[in-house]
Design a protein around this motif. Structure first.
Motif, mmCIF file in Angstrom:
data_model
loop_
_atom_site.group_PDB
_atom_site.id
_atom_site.type_symbol
_atom_site.label_atom_id
_atom_site.label_comp_id
_atom_site.label_asym_id
_atom_site.label_seq_id
_atom_site.Cartn_x
_atom_site.Cartn_y
_atom_site.Cartn_z
ATOM 1 N N ASN A 1 -26.342 -43.582 -28.753
ATOM 2 C CA ASN A 1 -25.989 -43.972 -30.119
ATOM 3 C C ASN A 1 -24.988 -45.119 -30.054
ATOM 4 N N SER B 1 -22.901 -43.972 -40.269
ATOM 5 C CA SER B 1 -23.590 -44.827 -39.298
ATOM 6 C C SER B 1 -24.037 -44.032 -38.082
ATOM 7 N N LEU B 2 -23.149 -43.145 -37.629
ATOM 8 C CA LEU B 2 -23.480 -42.351 -36.447
ATOM 9 C C LEU B 2 -24.699 -41.473 -36.715
ATOM 10 N N PRO C 1 -19.238 -49.858 -37.961
ATOM 11 C CA PRO C 1 -20.013 -49.054 -38.906
ATOM 12 C C PRO C 1 -20.612 -49.921 -40.018
ATOM 13 N N TRP D 1 -23.138 -46.358 -32.135
ATOM 14 C CA TRP D 1 -21.921 -46.193 -32.937
ATOM 15 C C TRP D 1 -20.956 -45.185 -32.324
ATOM 16 N N PHE D 2 -21.433 -44.452 -31.320
ATOM 17 C CA PHE D 2 -20.589 -43.418 -30.715
ATOM 18 C C PHE D 2 -19.705 -44.066 -29.649
ATOM 19 N N TYR E 1 -18.173 -44.536 -40.506
ATOM 20 C CA TYR E 1 -18.531 -44.252 -39.112
ATOM 21 C C TYR E 1 -19.462 -43.050 -39.053
ATOM 22 N N ARG F 1 -11.470 -40.177 -37.069
ATOM 23 C CA ARG F 1 -12.258 -41.164 -36.341
ATOM 24 C C ARG F 1 -12.048 -42.535 -36.948
ATOM 25 N N ILE G 1 -24.129 -39.290 -26.732
ATOM 26 C CA ILE G 1 -23.605 -38.169 -27.504
ATOM 27 C C ILE G 1 -24.483 -36.964 -27.220
ATOM 28 N N GLY H 1 -21.747 -48.794 -27.544
ATOM 29 C CA GLY H 1 -21.822 -47.377 -27.876
ATOM 30 C C GLY H 1 -21.766 -46.464 -26.674
ATOM 31 N N VAL I 1 -17.896 -50.736 -29.255
ATOM 32 C CA VAL I 1 -18.679 -49.852 -30.085
ATOM 33 C C VAL I 1 -19.105 -50.647 -31.312
#
Lengths: 427, 280
Positions: free
Chosen positions: B182, B161-162, B28, B184-185, B158, B152, B206, B203, B25
């Motif tokens: 995504n 960033s998400l 962030p 970052w997810f 995070y 998280r 989502i 990533g 992942v």
């Protein structure tokens, strides 16, 4: 050492009490007049630090229990109620949660000090075993305590660990069901874990009394491993040891406070702030850091039952240490080879902890593919933990018995005070 | 020797810490939040903006069960006013609570009713129960946000960033219906990736659609309402909801540390004095 008592009751009340219950005499003999070797270094302050840890955990825990609800439906919310609505509840909880980690930091240092200076050797075997019992009780207490917040790691950690017992042949499944109080980890499990989590610390306190009693019968070991031979070798516990222990405790509390107030969640796992959900398995279940080496040993063995046995065997080795070590010399100060193997052992334990936090099949050196042996690439954490596990057991079962027979130790001093006082004996 | 090896062991143990993270992942983006570091405090204006983003955007799908309106007026909270040490008296808090309708039971008839909120009420959930929430959100339960910043890896950074990280999926990545790529997810997109399997995109998918847009939330303090600004503000707000006692904690920490350092100095001096005539 349990010698002749020098306590003299000073007041009328003390004289009256001393004839009926000599408790002041006991305290005086144990914590004031008790002779301690004069050459103890700071590694010897962790006994006092550990009793401080136990006290902090019991007091903070009793108050936390006043606000906590041990049921699957309410536990998570009650912990957050403590964090948000109870006066200084956040302080109590962070103290208690980080206190467990501090307790284990101190106990590991205390145990490794015992190994390095040969504190388990005759006549201190019972003292050592009582210490091991305390450690075992601590592990059980910490494990059950971690289940209580009923977060994802609590729930899944409890599931993984209780399931280990199902590996036992024939009776395994029945034992697991009995432990759970049902057919899955649920409210019944949580409730009994809470009950036992409250009980075990008092059992620890009881064994601590025995541990201190045994200590006061045989006397403290010291960095030379030579027992005190005369008055010149020792100093009374108070004020000499009390002030030194007090200073060390205060330094330890600074470290403790840094964690509580400035990084309270550094040793926790974010997933434990997600309420327990039996329908969602976290991608990576890891225990608390102090169990990681044993977790790595468990996963290093491809067979479940053998893995469980290896994990418990790793603890059994510590119990058997007094009879595994054949060396006549206690302190590794005079055993250069033993020192080397000890430091490799220390590194192996840390590496095992490192492996326990990783997924077994992750690569140790990224991007390097090597031979696949026993279903896993050699460049993987499972192989690193296999090598370290082999060393862990090798250290106890081969190095300890054999080294004592073959090594050439350095000359040891006659008395404690001869190296300390520069050789001028004051016998 | 003993010292060197101990230091080495400690260093290794510190390296082992971050190893708890798993999966591929993206890291962030670093954000310089006001609450970072031992002296960090929440920026009250940012918390107020973050509350607005939460209320107007997040709260339409996500619950925040652990936070009550009264908490908004607590010390360190977004609407704390020293004039009202009891947040239940704080007029801003009262007004914000009254804006929400709370599901309740009529004490006389037992009927299910809706009534305006009071400061003692917890934030109302957008759906009466989890199945209703799932049914309205493509079968996926939007997680409760109370503890999000602690639950998280990466925390508020995070989250920021998400929320700004809904990028165009790389060519070769099939994004299913109701899904959004995504980087970052946390997740695994390898089954939807037709490209080189040694280079699977970072990533995951989502279910939440990009929630923020420029000027979607109008900030009362005149701050320019960019997606980045909204994301950082709501991330800061979520850090406050997850750790509302942070300022009190750090403040007490300083008193405790100052005491302990002085006390240790005193004990060290006593130790030196007691042992001054004893070799050891």
């Amino acid at each position: 050492m349990s010698g002749h008592s020098t306590y003299e009751p000073k007041t009328g009340f003390e004289r009256w009490l001393d004839v009926r219950l000599p408790i002041v005499r006991l305290g005086y003999d144990s914590f004031v007049d008790y002779p301690t070797p004069r050459n103890l270094n700071y590694w010897w302050t962790f006994g006092g630090i550990l009793s401080l840890c136990l006290g902090v955990q019991i007091i903070s825990g009793i108050v936390l229990a006043m606000h906590y609800t041990p049921s699957a439906g309410a536990a998570f919310a009650s912990v957050e109620h403590i964090m948000r609505d109870v006066n200084y509840g956040w302080l109590l909880r962070y103290m208690h949660a980080n206190g467990a980690s501090m307790f284990f930091i101190a106990v590991y240092i205390h145990m490794l000090r015992g190994v390095y200076y040969g504190s388990y050797k005759a006549p201190r075997e019972v003292l050592w075993i009582l210490g091991c019992v305390i450690y075992l009780l601590m592990m059980a207490t910490a494990f059950m305590g971690y289940v209580l917040p009923w977060g994802q790691m609590s729930f899944w950690g409890a599931t993984v660990i209780t399931n280990l017992f199902s590996a036992l042949p024939v009776v395994g499944q029945a034992i697991t069901t009995w432990l759970w109080g049902g057919f899955a980890v649920d409210s019944a499990t949580l409730n009994r874990f809470f009950s036992l989590h409250y009980l075990l610390p008092f059992m620890i306190a009881g064994v601590v009394v025995l541990h201190v009693w045994a200590l006061h019968v045989v006397g403290q070991n010291n960095p030379t491993g030579i027992d005190p031979k005369s008055k010149a070798d020792t100093l009374p516990f108070t004020p000499y040891a009390t002030v030194k222990d007090g200073f060390a405790m205060s330094l330890f509390l600074i470290l403790f406070a840094v964690f509580i107030f400035f990084m309270p969640n550094a040793m926790g796992h974010p997933d434990n702030y997600i309420p327990a959900n039996p329908m969602v398995t976290p991608p990576h279940i890891v225990p608390e850091w102090y169990f990681l080496p044993f977790y790595a040993i468990l996963r290093a063995i491809p067979d479940k039952l053998m893995g469980v046995l290896a994990m418990f065997g790793a603890i059994a080795c510590i119990f058997a240490l007094p009879w595994l070590d054949t060396s006549k010399v206690k302190s590794m100060r005079y055993r250069p080879q033993a020192k080397l193997y000890f430091f490799i052992f220390l590194v192996a334990c840390v590496v095992l902890g490192f492996c326990g936090a990783r997924l077994p099949d992750d690569q140790v050196i990224p991007g390097l593919k090597t031979l696949s042996v026993m279903d896993s690439d050699l460049n993987s954490f499972v192989w690193l933990s296999r090598i370290s596990t082999a060393y862990y057991f090798g250290y106890f079962l081969l190095v300890m018995p054999l080294l004592g027979l073959f090594e050439k130790p350095l000359p040891t001093p006659e008395t404690i005070s001869s190296p300390v006082l520069g050789g001028d004996k004051k016998d | 020797m003993l010292r060197k090896v101990t230091l080495f062991a400690v260093a290794l143990a510190l390296v082992a810490g971050p190893a708890l993270a798993s999966g591929k992942v993206r890291e962030p983006h670093p954000v310089a939040f006001s609450f970072e570091g031992p002296f960090g405090r929440f920026d009250q204006a940012q918390l107020q903006r973050g509350y607005k983003v939460y209320r107007e955007v997040c709260a339409s799908c996500h619950s925040m069960n652990l936070v009550a309106f009264r908490n908004l007026g607590d010390k360190g909270g977004p609407f704390f006013d020293p004039k009202y040490p009891n947040p239940n008296d704080n007029p801003v808090v009262k007004a914000l609570a009254a804006d929400s309708q709370i599901r309740d039971i009529d004490g006389e008839t037992g009927d299910a009713i809706q009534r305006p909120g009071i400061p003692a009420d917890n934030f109302p959930a957008p759906f009466p129960n989890d199945p209703a929430s799932r049914a309205s959100n493509g079968g996926v339960l939007p997680p409760d946000l109370s503890m999000m910043a602690k639950a998280r890896e990466g925390g508020p950074e995070y989250i920021a960033s998400l929320l700004t990280g809904f990028v165009t999926p790389p060519a070769g990545l099939t994004v299913g219906p109701g899904q959004h790529y995504n980087p970052w997810f946390p997740g695994d997109v390898s089954s939807a990736w037709s490209g080189d399997h040694a280079h699977v995109p970072e990533g995951g998918f989502i279910a939440m659609a990009p929630p923020l847009a420029p000027d979607k939330v109008e900030f009362d303090d005149g701050t320019k309402s960019t997606v980045r600004q909204q994301a950082q503000d709501v991330a800061a707000f979520l850090m406050w909801t997850a750790e509302p006692k942070m300022e009190e904690r750090k403040q007490m920490g300083f008193s405790v540390l100052i005491f302990l350092v002085l006390f240790s100095g005193l004990l060290y001096a006593s130790y030196r004095r007691v042992w001054r005539n004893e070799s050891h």
